[in-house]
Motif scaffolding. Structure first.
Motif, PDB file in Angstrom:
ATOM      1  N   LEU A  27       0.851  -1.188   0.000  1.00 55.50           N
ATOM      2  CA  LEU A  27       0.000   0.000   0.000  1.00 55.50           C
ATOM      3  C   LEU A  27       0.887   1.238   0.000  1.00 55.50           C
ATOM      4  O   LEU A  27       1.950   1.253   0.621  1.00 55.50           O
ATOM      5  CB  LEU A  27      -0.890   0.014   1.236  1.00 55.50           C
ATOM      6  N   HIS A  29       0.375   5.144   1.009  1.00 51.25           N
ATOM      7  CA  HIS A  29      -0.538   6.075   1.674  1.00 51.25           C
ATOM      8  C   HIS A  29      -1.938   5.473   1.782  1.00 51.25           C
ATOM      9  O   HIS A  29      -2.942   6.140   1.534  1.00 51.25           O
ATOM     10  CB  HIS A  29      -0.578   7.422   0.963  1.00 51.25           C
ATOM     11  N   GLY A  30      -1.999   4.183   2.114  1.00 50.17           N
ATOM     12  CA  GLY A  30      -3.262   3.502   2.340  1.00 50.17           C
ATOM     13  C   GLY A  30      -3.968   2.993   1.102  1.00 50.17           C
ATOM     14  O   GLY A  30      -5.002   2.352   1.195  1.00 50.17           O
ATOM     15  N   ARG A  31      -3.425   3.260  -0.068  1.00 51.87           N
ATOM     16  CA  ARG A  31      -4.042   2.818  -1.309  1.00 51.87           C
ATOM     17  C   ARG A  31      -3.250   1.654  -1.900  1.00 51.87           C
ATOM     18  O   ARG A  31      -2.024   1.658  -1.843  1.00 51.87           O
ATOM     19  CB  ARG A  31      -4.084   3.950  -2.322  1.00 51.87           C
ATOM     20  N   PRO A  32      -3.920   0.686  -2.483  1.00 49.47           N
ATOM     21  CA  PRO A  32      -3.215  -0.465  -3.066  1.00 49.47           C
ATOM     22  C   PRO A  32      -2.208  -0.031  -4.125  1.00 49.47           C
ATOM     23  O   PRO A  32      -2.508   0.782  -4.998  1.00 49.47           O
ATOM     24  CB  PRO A  32      -4.329  -1.290  -3.705  1.00 49.47           C
TER      25      PRO A  32
END
Length: 81
Positions: A27, A29-32
């Motif tokens: 990930l 910044h929290g995004r895949p």
């Protein structure tokens, strides 16, 4: 130099989690940002202890700075009229 943000050479914001089936999900910044499966996932888990995890994940996802962003921004082709 103007209002450009300071350039850092170290990647930031990467995390990873191991799924129940053994895949590694990366990930940013929290995004895949990517998924590693099988032998690549096993190699990643072995290497993450020996290398900088942030740089390793940046390299594997292709999401890292090359150091030429400011130069490219000032290129005549990229300037706004």
């Amino acid at each position: 130099m103007g209002d450009d943000p300071p350039v850092t050479n170290t990647p930031e914001g990467f995390t990873y989690r191991i799924r129940k089936n053994g895949d590694v999900e990366m990930l940013h910044h929290g995004r895949p940002a990517g998924v590693l499966r099988g032998a690549k996932a096993a190699r990643f888990l072995a290497d993450v202890d020996n290398e900088d995890p942030q740089e390793l994940m940046a390299r594997l996802t292709g999401n890292y700075r090359h150091g030429n962003e400011r130069t490219a921004k000032n290129h005549p082709r990229n300037r706004r009229p």
